[in-house]
Structures are given as C-alpha cells and as structure tokens.
Design a protein around this motif. Structure first.
Motif, PDB file in Angstrom:
ATOM      1  N   CYS A  81       0.788   7.324  -6.435  1.00 18.88           N
ATOM      2  CA  CYS A  81      -0.154   8.115  -6.773  1.00 18.88           C
ATOM      3  C   CYS A  81       0.412   9.777  -6.358  1.00 18.88           C
ATOM      4  O   CYS A  81      -0.155  10.470  -7.034  1.00 18.88           O
ATOM      5  CB  CYS A  81      -1.331   7.720  -5.922  1.00 18.88           C
ATOM      6  SG  CYS A  81      -2.013   6.141  -6.653  1.00 18.88           S
ATOM      7  N   LYS A  99       0.815  -1.251  -0.094  1.00 18.92           N
ATOM      8  CA  LYS A  99       0.072   0.096  -0.102  1.00 18.92           C
ATOM      9  C   LYS A  99       0.852   1.233   0.060  1.00 18.92           C
ATOM     10  O   LYS A  99       0.400   2.363  -0.495  1.00 18.92           O
ATOM     11  CB  LYS A  99      -1.028   0.060   1.148  1.00 18.92           C
ATOM     12  CG  LYS A  99      -1.837   1.203   1.122  1.00 18.92           C
ATOM     13  CD  LYS A  99      -2.890   0.963   2.592  1.00 18.92           C
ATOM     14  CE  LYS A  99      -3.671   2.167   2.659  1.00 18.92           C
ATOM     15  NZ  LYS A  99      -4.603   2.072   3.784  1.00 18.92           N
ATOM     16  N   ALA A 136       2.030   1.927  -3.687  1.00 19.88           N
ATOM     17  CA  ALA A 136       0.963   2.541  -4.255  1.00 19.88           C
ATOM     18  C   ALA A 136       0.587   4.176  -4.050  1.00 19.88           C
ATOM     19  O   ALA A 136       0.760   4.931  -4.916  1.00 19.88           O
ATOM     20  CB  ALA A 136      -0.293   1.690  -4.185  1.00 19.88           C
ATOM     21  N   GLN A 137       0.956   4.287  -2.738  1.00 16.55           N
ATOM     22  CA  GLN A 137       0.567   5.606  -2.198  1.00 16.55           C
ATOM     23  C   GLN A 137       1.575   6.869  -2.758  1.00 16.55           C
ATOM     24  O   GLN A 137       1.517   7.798  -3.379  1.00 16.55           O
ATOM     25  CB  GLN A 137       0.637   5.935  -0.730  1.00 16.55           C
ATOM     26  CG  GLN A 137      -0.882   5.300  -0.144  1.00 16.55           C
ATOM     27  CD  GLN A 137      -0.689   5.374   1.332  1.00 16.55           C
ATOM     28  OE1 GLN A 137       0.233   5.392   1.988  1.00 16.55           O
ATOM     29  NE2 GLN A 137      -2.123   5.128   1.965  1.00 16.55           N
TER      30      GLN A 137
END
Length: 99
Positions: free
Chosen positions: A62, A55, A58-59
């Motif tokens: 982004c 996670k 992915a953060q």
C-alpha cells in the motif's frame, strides 16, 4: 433559484467530479473490506497459502502504491502548469479570458 439551476451549478463546479470519485472510492473500500472480512474465513481452507500475506507485506504494498500515485499526480500537475505557462506567455493577455 430552482432545483435545476442549483443542480447545474453544483455539477459545473470544479470540485464536483473529485467529490464523486472520492465518494465512490469510499463506497468501494467499504464493500471490499466487508467482503474481505466476511468471505476470507469461508474460503481460507480451500485457497493456497501464498495468496494470504502478512500485515507488514500489505502495508509495504500500500505504501508503494500510494507513493506511485502521488508521483503520477505531481508529474501530471507539473506538466499541466508548464503547458499553461507556455500558452499564456506566447499569446496576448486576452487568451487568459478564454480559459
């Protein structure tokens, strides 16, 4: 005012295309999120491990994408303002009426 005139007025509005793009983006995000929730558990065993990320990764991705898009938008907006300022200072005030 009839329907055609209302539609033309809405379509010629400044915010029509950004609203359409935002709506399409929300629909696409919903579809991709649903596919991710439904499809990933089905194919997780047959895919290599490096395709799946944590996670935090992915953060970070982004965050960097959002930063680059904001930078691109800011540069484009600044360039347009410089061009319009140069255009309006080199010509007569009547040219503002044609914009």
């Amino acid at each position: 005012m009839n329907r055609t005139q209302v539609w033309v007025r809405i379509r010629d509005s400044f915010w029509f295309l950004p609203a359409v793009y935002s709506l399409l983006a929300l629909i696409m995000v919903t579809i991709v999120n649903g596919l991710d929730t439904w499809l990933v558990p089905l194919i997780q065993d047959s895919m290599p491990f490096f395709f799946f990320m944590e996670k935090s990764v992915a953060q970070a991705m982004c965050g960097s994408l959002i930063t680059s898009i904001l930078t691109m938008t800011t540069i484009s907006f600044s360039t347009i303002l410089v061009v319009l300022t140069t255009y309006t200072t080199q010509f007569s005030p009547r040219t503002l009426q044609t914009l």
